[in-house]
Design a protein around this motif. Structure first.
Motif, PDB file in Angstrom:
ATOM      1  N   ASP A 145       0.010  -4.022  10.444  1.00  0.00           N
ATOM      2  CA  ASP A 145       0.796  -5.224  10.159  1.00  0.00           C
ATOM      3  C   ASP A 145       0.166  -6.382  10.930  1.00  0.00           C
ATOM      4  O   ASP A 145       0.076  -6.342  12.156  1.00  0.00           O
ATOM      5  CB  ASP A 145       2.236  -4.986  10.630  1.00  0.00           C
ATOM      6  CG  ASP A 145       3.160  -6.109  10.194  1.00  0.00           C
ATOM      7  OD1 ASP A 145       2.655  -7.172   9.795  1.00  0.00           O
ATOM      8  OD2 ASP A 145       4.387  -5.923  10.254  1.00  0.00           O
ATOM      9  N   VAL A 157       1.316  -9.361  11.219  1.00  0.00           N
ATOM     10  CA  VAL A 157       2.256 -10.323  11.794  1.00  0.00           C
ATOM     11  C   VAL A 157       2.117 -10.317  13.319  1.00  0.00           C
ATOM     12  O   VAL A 157       2.128 -11.345  13.976  1.00  0.00           O
ATOM     13  CB  VAL A 157       3.702 -10.000  11.362  1.00  0.00           C
ATOM     14  CG1 VAL A 157       4.707 -10.608  12.308  1.00  0.00           C
ATOM     15  CG2 VAL A 157       3.937 -10.525   9.957  1.00  0.00           C
ATOM     16  N   VAL A 199       2.563  -1.268   8.106  1.00  0.00           N
ATOM     17  CA  VAL A 199       3.384  -1.575   6.928  1.00  0.00           C
ATOM     18  C   VAL A 199       2.699  -0.940   5.721  1.00  0.00           C
ATOM     19  O   VAL A 199       1.502  -0.650   5.762  1.00  0.00           O
ATOM     20  CB  VAL A 199       3.502  -3.092   6.662  1.00  0.00           C
ATOM     21  CG1 VAL A 199       4.407  -3.756   7.661  1.00  0.00           C
ATOM     22  CG2 VAL A 199       2.141  -3.760   6.650  1.00  0.00           C
ATOM     23  N   GLU A 256       3.192  -1.539  -2.717  1.00  0.00           N
ATOM     24  CA  GLU A 256       4.611  -1.812  -2.982  1.00  0.00           C
ATOM     25  C   GLU A 256       4.789  -2.206  -4.446  1.00  0.00           C
ATOM     26  O   GLU A 256       5.760  -1.833  -5.096  1.00  0.00           O
ATOM     27  CB  GLU A 256       5.126  -2.967  -2.111  1.00  0.00           C
ATOM     28  CG  GLU A 256       5.056  -2.730  -0.618  1.00  0.00           C
ATOM     29  CD  GLU A 256       6.338  -2.160  -0.042  1.00  0.00           C
ATOM     30  OE1 GLU A 256       7.097  -1.549  -0.813  1.00  0.00           O
ATOM     31  OE2 GLU A 256       6.557  -2.335   1.171  1.00  0.00           O
ATOM     32  N   THR A 311       9.570  -8.571  -8.713  1.00  0.00           N
ATOM     33  CA  THR A 311       9.413  -8.489  -7.256  1.00  0.00           C
ATOM     34  C   THR A 311       9.832  -7.096  -6.799  1.00  0.00           C
ATOM     35  O   THR A 311      10.869  -6.603  -7.245  1.00  0.00           O
ATOM     36  CB  THR A 311      10.370  -9.490  -6.566  1.00  0.00           C
ATOM     37  OG1 THR A 311      10.319 -10.705  -7.286  1.00  0.00           O
ATOM     38  CG2 THR A 311      10.012  -9.707  -5.122  1.00  0.00           C
ATOM     39  N   PRO A 312       9.063  -6.471  -5.920  1.00  0.00           N
ATOM     40  CA  PRO A 312       9.501  -5.166  -5.408  1.00  0.00           C
ATOM     41  C   PRO A 312      10.950  -5.234  -4.929  1.00  0.00           C
ATOM     42  O   PRO A 312      11.324  -6.157  -4.221  1.00  0.00           O
ATOM     43  CB  PRO A 312       8.526  -4.896  -4.265  1.00  0.00           C
ATOM     44  CG  PRO A 312       7.275  -5.595  -4.696  1.00  0.00           C
ATOM     45  CD  PRO A 312       7.750  -6.845  -5.403  1.00  0.00           C
ATOM     46  N   ARG A 313      11.732  -4.272  -5.359  1.00  0.00           N
ATOM     47  CA  ARG A 313      13.180  -4.333  -5.155  1.00  0.00           C
ATOM     48  C   ARG A 313      13.561  -4.140  -3.693  1.00  0.00           C
ATOM     49  O   ARG A 313      12.823  -3.557  -2.907  1.00  0.00           O
ATOM     50  CB  ARG A 313      13.871  -3.289  -6.022  1.00  0.00           C
ATOM     51  CG  ARG A 313      13.522  -1.861  -5.659  1.00  0.00           C
ATOM     52  CD  ARG A 313      13.921  -0.912  -6.765  1.00  0.00           C
ATOM     53  NE  ARG A 313      13.176  -1.183  -8.011  1.00  0.00           N
ATOM     54  CZ  ARG A 313      13.525  -0.689  -9.208  1.00  0.00           C
ATOM     55  NH1 ARG A 313      14.575   0.098  -9.321  1.00  0.00           N
ATOM     56  NH2 ARG A 313      12.807  -0.961 -10.276  1.00  0.00           N
ATOM     57  N   TYR A 314      14.761  -4.599  -3.381  1.00  0.00           N
ATOM     58  CA  TYR A 314      15.306  -4.394  -2.030  1.00  0.00           C
ATOM     59  C   TYR A 314      16.019  -3.059  -1.988  1.00  0.00           C
ATOM     60  O   TYR A 314      16.706  -2.682  -2.939  1.00  0.00           O
ATOM     61  CB  TYR A 314      16.305  -5.506  -1.689  1.00  0.00           C
ATOM     62  CG  TYR A 314      16.795  -5.384  -0.269  1.00  0.00           C
ATOM     63  CD1 TYR A 314      15.931  -5.678   0.781  1.00  0.00           C
ATOM     64  CD2 TYR A 314      18.078  -4.941   0.019  1.00  0.00           C
ATOM     65  CE1 TYR A 314      16.344  -5.543   2.093  1.00  0.00           C
ATOM     66  CE2 TYR A 314      18.503  -4.808   1.334  1.00  0.00           C
ATOM     67  CZ  TYR A 314      17.626  -5.110   2.363  1.00  0.00           C
ATOM     68  OH  TYR A 314      18.040  -4.965   3.661  1.00  0.00           O
ATOM     69  N   VAL A 315      15.843  -2.353  -0.889  1.00  0.00           N
ATOM     70  CA  VAL A 315      16.629  -1.131  -0.738  1.00  0.00           C
ATOM     71  C   VAL A 315      17.452  -1.258   0.537  1.00  0.00           C
ATOM     72  O   VAL A 315      16.911  -1.511   1.613  1.00  0.00           O
ATOM     73  CB  VAL A 315      15.732   0.129  -0.752  1.00  0.00           C
ATOM     74  CG1 VAL A 315      14.691   0.105   0.337  1.00  0.00           C
ATOM     75  CG2 VAL A 315      16.578   1.397  -0.666  1.00  0.00           C
ATOM     76  N   PRO A 316      18.776  -1.132   0.421  1.00  0.00           N
ATOM     77  CA  PRO A 316      19.603  -1.268   1.622  1.00  0.00           C
ATOM     78  C   PRO A 316      19.256  -0.189   2.657  1.00  0.00           C
ATOM     79  O   PRO A 316      18.931   0.943   2.292  1.00  0.00           O
ATOM     80  CB  PRO A 316      21.029  -1.066   1.099  1.00  0.00           C
ATOM     81  CG  PRO A 316      20.955  -1.322  -0.367  1.00  0.00           C
ATOM     82  CD  PRO A 316      19.578  -0.923  -0.789  1.00  0.00           C
ATOM     83  N   VAL A 317      19.324  -0.583   3.927  1.00  0.00           N
ATOM     84  CA  VAL A 317      18.974   0.334   5.005  1.00  0.00           C
ATOM     85  C   VAL A 317      19.820   1.611   4.940  1.00  0.00           C
ATOM     86  O   VAL A 317      19.329   2.708   5.197  1.00  0.00           O
ATOM     87  CB  VAL A 317      19.129  -0.379   6.371  1.00  0.00           C
ATOM     88  CG1 VAL A 317      19.024   0.601   7.521  1.00  0.00           C
ATOM     89  CG2 VAL A 317      18.091  -1.484   6.498  1.00  0.00           C
ATOM     90  N   ARG A 339      20.783   3.205   2.396  1.00  0.00           N
ATOM     91  CA  ARG A 339      20.183   4.114   1.411  1.00  0.00           C
ATOM     92  C   ARG A 339      18.965   4.838   1.989  1.00  0.00           C
ATOM     93  O   ARG A 339      18.747   6.013   1.717  1.00  0.00           O
ATOM     94  CB  ARG A 339      19.731   3.329   0.182  1.00  0.00           C
ATOM     95  CG  ARG A 339      20.837   2.960  -0.770  1.00  0.00           C
ATOM     96  CD  ARG A 339      20.937   4.009  -1.891  1.00  0.00           C
ATOM     97  NE  ARG A 339      21.918   3.601  -2.887  1.00  0.00           N
ATOM     98  CZ  ARG A 339      23.224   3.822  -2.794  1.00  0.00           C
ATOM     99  NH1 ARG A 339      23.713   4.485  -1.755  1.00  0.00           N
ATOM    100  NH2 ARG A 339      24.037   3.399  -3.730  1.00  0.00           N
ATOM    101  N   ARG A 363      18.489   5.500   5.138  1.00  0.00           N
ATOM    102  CA  ARG A 363      18.987   6.486   6.104  1.00  0.00           C
ATOM    103  C   ARG A 363      19.558   7.703   5.394  1.00  0.00           C
ATOM    104  O   ARG A 363      19.416   8.830   5.863  1.00  0.00           O
ATOM    105  CB  ARG A 363      20.033   5.842   7.004  1.00  0.00           C
ATOM    106  CG  ARG A 363      19.422   4.822   7.953  1.00  0.00           C
ATOM    107  CD  ARG A 363      20.492   4.187   8.793  1.00  0.00           C
ATOM    108  NE  ARG A 363      20.106   4.143  10.194  1.00  0.00           N
ATOM    109  CZ  ARG A 363      20.960   3.854  11.182  1.00  0.00           C
ATOM    110  NH1 ARG A 363      22.223   3.638  10.922  1.00  0.00           N
ATOM    111  NH2 ARG A 363      20.552   3.799  12.424  1.00  0.00           N
TER     112      ARG A 363
END
Ligand code: SF4
Ligand code: SF4
Lengths: 435, 255
Positions: free
Chosen positions: B12, B14, B34, B40, B186-192, B194, B196
């Motif tokens: 990464d 950053v 990353v 992605e 756009t690559p989709r968001y996955v809630p944290v 999910r 876990r």
């Protein structure tokens, strides 16, 4: 059935009726009969009210008290009553842009006779939207991904979180370096650690703490976003992960109290962290400095020739009941004139940054006549003030942008209370400390 | 049938990268990883294909960092059905694209997918060699710079970006290997939550692989790029700066 009643279409009338000597026969006593209300379906209300935490959505009885106090309605078309009504008429909140416009400012709950609580309803509904794979606004997605990856919504490197300290001009102890207990653990939070104007306020505050001889330390790179606004934006899982990590980090160090720069962190520590085992004595910095006023006042030696007005942060005022400390500090500033805005204290307007609004700026702006921050800046300008005083790190960037976009550059400055105090103490100049 | 997606972790950037005292490697203690951004997109494109055709998505990766699990669980949470991790004694080495393709080819052949999707390039594969090398090893058709796909009987129709905004539509017989430049969304968001949940409830299949003996050139020294010193900082009022920019553009015949 009363034989004197006759039905005129769906309306009942009594042929002869004399009440207390007044003749109200015929149409004068007309009453409507019962009718079946058939023009709405409760399904989309249940869709929300069946979510844990969002039950109160169904309690709304459409009195409409919430609409005029809703800051989003002032610049658009919003409020719990309207969301309920839309759900009745077949518009699912989960699929509507409305889902993202509430800033969880809590002003509606203050006036709602039925305790319809958007502060609980919104995160539950948003979480449901995320879990069911509905798309979310791109800016919000980016902030959530950044927070998950880097521990801050700005996408800044975690190791840089403590970099501002080298410009502070006074020692700012970092706990992983000093390895000793401190009285005050200063929770700096993300914007005050990374955003240039947030850093200005952090430097001012560090100098004030130092001048007061406060025994304090920060977590530096070990600190991660407290996560409250991400929670309110619907990312409970992310919030839980952050809370667990932060509580684990805090358990490594000895301190008596936490002082936070950010009212959103205050809210998280007071109301959410205890559920995950994190019990702390948490203070907002204005509360702490107001308590220290007897020692602070003699240090406020410089006259500040400013006309001030003050914006109550939703998460300090309505959410956590602190209205007085910032005002005590402002009144202690020598030489200033202070005028309240019409919407202040319990009825304060909202900057638009709460509840995830910080990361929905373009999304919301495209759906409103003007930004909430712009509306507030116009209100501040109308008081005749030359300085808008703030004490929440979301506000400085929002209001400074709004000053520019409403054409008031050079006429209204936005400054943190810490900056004004530090200036009155001669610790910083009139310009931002770092400039 | 399945769609295989290759996921690779890269440093990464950053966080500032540091070079290890050896001078031939990054300081791995300070590096975080990353998923390669183009990978992605490959995953997103595969998930979109799955939504259209019902294929299973299998994510495959070589664990060169010891941290690949996170990326695989995230892919499972996003909607992949299986995750396969190739493990071996890779520590302290960067696999060349060729070596990576060599490790992946037999595993992918075994999966007998309809399509293999990978990122068009990666920071350590700037030439985008992974898709062509895999294609060659598997003897399957391949193409890169793909910005859209559609599966049909026995073929995959792909849209490929050429230059100057020109698009090329072509059809490849399946199985085929695609280097994805950008997914259709756009690559989709996955809630944290999910992710876990995936960590608790799903398993990552492991395949032991031998460390490849490479004939690649040996790295002798790694160093940070040196500033060329040709930058000129423009100062003054916005109109002065704008004036100066115009002057520079004119001097170079660009305006
Ligand atoms: S104030 Fe409460 S009950 Fe009245 S309309 Fe608003 S949400 Fe409904
Ligand atoms: S919480 Fe604030 S923004 Fe949300 S509906 Fe209520 S008044 Fe409006």
């Amino acid at each position: 059935m009363d034989s004197s009643l006759r039905k005129v279409q769906d309306v009942w009338e009594q042929d002869t009726a004399i009440v207390e000597g007044v003749d109200i026969s015929g149409p004068w006593n007309r009453m409507f009969g019962q009718r079946v209300i058939w023009d709405y379906t409760p399904e989309l209300i249940d869709e929300i009210a069946s979510l844990p935490g969002a039950e109160s959505f169904a309690w709304c009885y459409q009195c409409g008290k919430c609409v005029p106090v809703c800051p989003v309605d002032v610049v658009g078309d919003y409020g719990p009553r309207k969301l309920y009504r839309k759900a009745q008429t077949g518009i699912s909140l989960l699929d509507s842009p409305d889902l993202w416009l509430c800033t969880t400012c809590m002003n509606c709950l203050r006036v709602c006779p039925k305790q319809v609580d958007m502060v609980q309803i919104m995160p539950a509904a948003r979480e449901q939207a995320l879990l069911s794979g509905r798309p979310l606004p791109a800016e919000l997605q980016e902030a959530l991904e950044n927070t998950a990856r880097y521990g801050n919504p700005l996408g800044q490197p975690p190791r840089k979180r403590e970099a501002w300290v080298k410009d502070a001009g006074v020692p700012v102890p970092i706990l992983h370096q000093i390895q000793r207990p401190v009285e005050w653990l200063w929770w700096v939070e993300c914007y005050p650690s990374y955003h240039p104007r947030g850093i200005d306020a952090s430097i001012a505050l560090a100098r004030i703490f130092h001048a007061l001889g406060l025994d304090f330390g920060i977590l530096g790179r070990e600190e991660k976003c407290a996560g409250d606004s991400q929670r309110l934006a619907g990312e409970r899982g992310l919030f839980e992960m952050l809370a667990e990590e932060n509580i684990r980090t805090l358990s490594k160090y000895e301190f008596h109290h936490i002082v936070v720069t950010d009212p959103h962190a205050l809210n998280a520590f007071r109301k959410q962290y205890p559920k995950y085992g994190g019990q702390y004595d948490v203070w907002h910095y204005t509360t702490l400095l107001a308590r220290e006023l007897p020692r602070l006042r003699p240090l406020l030696t410089r006259q500040l020739p400013y006309r001030l007005t003050f914006h109550d942060p939703c998460y300090l005022g309505r959410h956590n009941g602190e209205y007085d400390a910032p005002r005590q500090l402002i009144e202690a500033l020598p030489g200033v004139e202070f005028t309240e805005m019409p919407r202040c204290r319990q009825n304060s307007y909202c900057c638009g940054g709460g509840g995830g609004g910080m990361w929905l700026d373009s999304f919301a702006a495209g759906r409103q006549r003007r930004r909430l921050s712009e509306e507030r800046v116009l209100e501040a300008v109308a008081t005749g003030a030359d300085t808008l005083v703030i004490c929440c790190p979301y506000e400085v960037s929002r209001f400074e942008d709004a000053v520019k976009s409403t054409g008031h550059e050079g006429r209204l400055r936005v400054r943190d209370i810490a900056e004004l105090l530090a200036e009155a103490m001669g610790l910083i100049g009139e310009e931002p400390a770092k400039a | 049938m399945t769609l295989a997606v290759i996921l690779k972790q890269v440093p990464d950037v950053v966080e500032e990268l540091a070079i290890a005292p050896s001078g031939t490697d990054l300081d791995r203690d300070s590096v975080s990883y990353v998923v390669n951004e183009f990978d992605e997109h490959a995953l997103e494109e595969a998930l979109l294909l799955r939504e259209a055709t019902g294929e299973d998505v299998v994510v495959v990766g070589v664990d060169t960092t010891g941290e690949l699990d996170q990326a695989l669980y995230t892919a499972l949470a996003k909607g992949a059905q299986r995750a396969v991790k190739l493990v071996g004694d890779f520590e302290g080495s960067w696999l060349s694209t060729r070596a990576l393709a060599g490790l992946l080819a037999p595993v992918i052949r075994e999966l007998s997918p309809r399509l293999v999707l990978t990122g068009v390039q990666a920071p350590d594969d700037l030439d985008g060699q992974l898709a062509p090398t895999l294609g060659a090893l598997l003897d399957w058709p391949h193409t890169g710079v793909v910005v859209g796909t559609e599966l049909a009987d026995g073929v995959v129709r792909v849209r490929k970006e050429l230059w100057g905004g020109i698009m090329l539509d072509l059809e490849l017989a399946t199985p085929a290997v695609l280097g994805i430049q950008a997914a259709r969304a756009t690559p989709r968001y996955v809630p944290v939550g999910r992710v876990r949940q995936a960590m608790r409830e799903s398993t990552i299949e492991e395949v032991e692989v031998e460390t490849p003996v490479e004939s690649a050139p040996k790295l002798s020294r790694l160093r940070a790029p040196e500033a060329a010193g040709r930058a000129e900082m423009l100062t003054g009022s916005p109109s002065d700066v704008a004036e100066r920019i115009l002057e520079i553009l004119r001097a170079r015949g660009l305006y």
